[in-house]
Scaffold this active site. Structure first.
Site, PDB file in Angstrom:
ATOM      1  CG  ASP A  34      -3.488  -3.543   1.077  1.00  0.00           C
ATOM      2  OD1 ASP A  34      -3.294  -4.572   1.753  1.00  0.00           O
ATOM      3  OD2 ASP A  34      -2.695  -3.131   0.207  1.00  0.00           O
ATOM      4  CB  ALA A  91      -0.980  -0.037   1.160  1.00  0.00           C
TER       5      ALA A  91
HETATM    6  O1  MRU Z   1      -1.289  -7.197  -3.355  1.00  0.00           O
HETATM    7  P1  MRU Z   1      -0.182  -6.575  -2.540  1.00  0.00           P
HETATM    8  O2  MRU Z   1       1.030  -7.418  -2.466  1.00  0.00           O
HETATM    9  O3  MRU Z   1       0.085  -5.151  -2.945  1.00  0.00           O
HETATM   10  O4  MRU Z   1      -0.810  -6.525  -1.083  1.00  0.00           O
HETATM   11  C1  MRU Z   1      -0.043  -5.945  -0.069  1.00  0.00           C
HETATM   12  C2  MRU Z   1      -0.590  -6.215   1.281  1.00  0.00           C
HETATM   13  O5  MRU Z   1      -1.654  -6.783   1.439  1.00  0.00           O
HETATM   14  C3  MRU Z   1       0.179  -5.683   2.438  1.00  0.00           C
HETATM   15  O6  MRU Z   1      -0.047  -6.475   3.547  1.00  0.00           O
HETATM   16  C4  MRU Z   1      -0.276  -4.244   2.716  1.00  0.00           C
HETATM   17  O7  MRU Z   1      -0.094  -3.429   1.598  1.00  0.00           O
HETATM   18  C5  MRU Z   1       0.406  -3.647   3.870  1.00  0.00           C
HETATM   19  S1  MRU Z   1       2.146  -3.585   3.624  1.00  0.00           S
HETATM   20  C6  MRU Z   1       2.765  -2.178   4.052  1.00  0.00           C
END
Ligand code: MRU
Length: 334
Positions: free
Chosen positions: A221, A34
């Site tokens: 997210d 995110a």
């Molecule tokens: O699909 P992604 O890999 O972008 O998903 C990321 C996540 O679900 C993380 O856990 C979330 O962004 C928090 S990380 C700072």
């Protein structure tokens, strides 16, 4: 940006030369996580501002609006993306000559990148108090330096506890279907010298029920006003198993991930990605599914706030009732 699709086999850096290329990199997950996609989008929009050939400010703002739309639509769930784009668009509203505005966008994007690192360090300092010497921590997805500008959210907390000299062990959910845990979190933990073991996602219940994990940590997210948390698919099952077994569950999120405009998690848009991410897995060069197999691939799920022990933010650790304490903590001046 680091091409996260190539890790851990290769550490490759790709350059994105314009906003559309940045949007593509976000959509195909060259860059993911995110905070990382938020700041990437900010730089993408700053690029659009630098490259626009518009002759006057209104035409320039129209170019920006179109680039902003492309960037925001790259992925729907992480609110950091829209947050970052809107912050840059607000700077573009300043009453300044075009040349100054172009520069301002770039310096704002850089400020956001710097702020992200400072925020993560602060969350790590606060959150590390939750980790005791000897803890085994179960972690989902990748929330480290790769998912942010640097340092990380939940993994940043774990890294700080390790740097404080606490002896910890991390159980790394492999995180199907894209394997952010097995590929990226394991790779980061190896760089930091933190002992870990990769487990299949379905094994987490076993470790939690048998008392082999003392804490569960993940990022988010998007967090709704009542504390419901959208995070990588599988988080909900993990939180359920932890809660049932009285293992504390912590979500570590910068305030840029909190969306107080949404009353609860049911309103968070959940991205459904291409079925090929689920079906394309091969073992020894052969597909593991029958030809013509179908799949569903939600990329995120919502963990209800009732399963969370606390939400760690850079402004403080928030405990229930989240509906009151989250907004109050985030609005407090530091
Ligand atoms: O699909 P992604 O890999 O972008 O998903 C990321 C996540 O679900 C993380 O856990 C979330 O962004 C928090 S990380 C700072």
């Amino acid at each position: 940006m680091i091409d996260q699709r190539a890790l851990p086999a290769r550490l490759e850096v790709v350059a994105c030369q314009n906003a559309s290329r940045v949007a593509e990199a976000i959509a195909d997950m060259t860059v993911r996580g995110a905070p990382a996609i938020g700041v990437s989008a900010a730089f993408g929009l700053a690029l659009a501002g630098l490259q626009s050939t518009a002759a006057d400010v209104p035409a320039w703002r129209a170019d920006l609006a179109s680039a902003a739309e492309t960037l925001i639509s790259a992925r729907p769930t992480a609110v950091n993306l829209a947050w970052a784009v809107h912050r840059i668009l607000r700077v573009a509203e300043a009453n300044l000559p075009l040349a100054d505005l172009r520069e301002r966008l770039l310096s704002e994007a850089q400020r956001m990148a710097d702020e992200d690192v400072a925020t993560n360090r602060r969350m790590a300092e606060l959150g590390s108090a939750l980790i005791q010497d000897g803890d085994t921590i179960l972690h989902h997805c990748n929330t480290g330096a790769l998912a942010t500008v640097d340092w990380g959210t939940a993994l940043g907390v774990i890294r700080m506890a390790h740097e404080q000299g606490k002896l910890i062990f991390v159980l790394v959910d492999e995180t199907r279907p894209r394997l952010q845990g097995a590929r990226l979190t394991a790779w980061e933990l190896q760089q930091y010298g933190i002992p870990y073991a990769i487990i299949s996602d379905g094994a987490s219940g076993y470790f939690l029920r048998s008392g082999q994990a003392q804490k569960v940590f993940f990022g988010a997210d998007r967090v709704a006003a009542n504390g419901d948390v959208a995070n990588k698919i599988g988080t909900y099952m993990l939180a359920l198993a932890a809660h049932t077994n009285d293992v504390p569950v912590y979500s570590v999120v910068p305030s840029t991930t909190v969306d107080l405009s949404l009353a609860n998690g049911d309103q968070i848009p959940i991205e459904e990605r291409d079925a090929d991410e689920v079906l394309g897995i091969q073992i020894k060069g052969e597909s593991v599914v029958p030809t013509g197999a179908k799949a569903r691939n939600p990329a995120f799920d919502v963990t209800p706030h009732s399963l969370l022990t606390a939400i760690v933010t850079e402004k403080g650790i928030v405990y229930p009732p989240f509906i009151e304490n989250l907004a109050r903590t985030l609005r407090a001046e530091n």
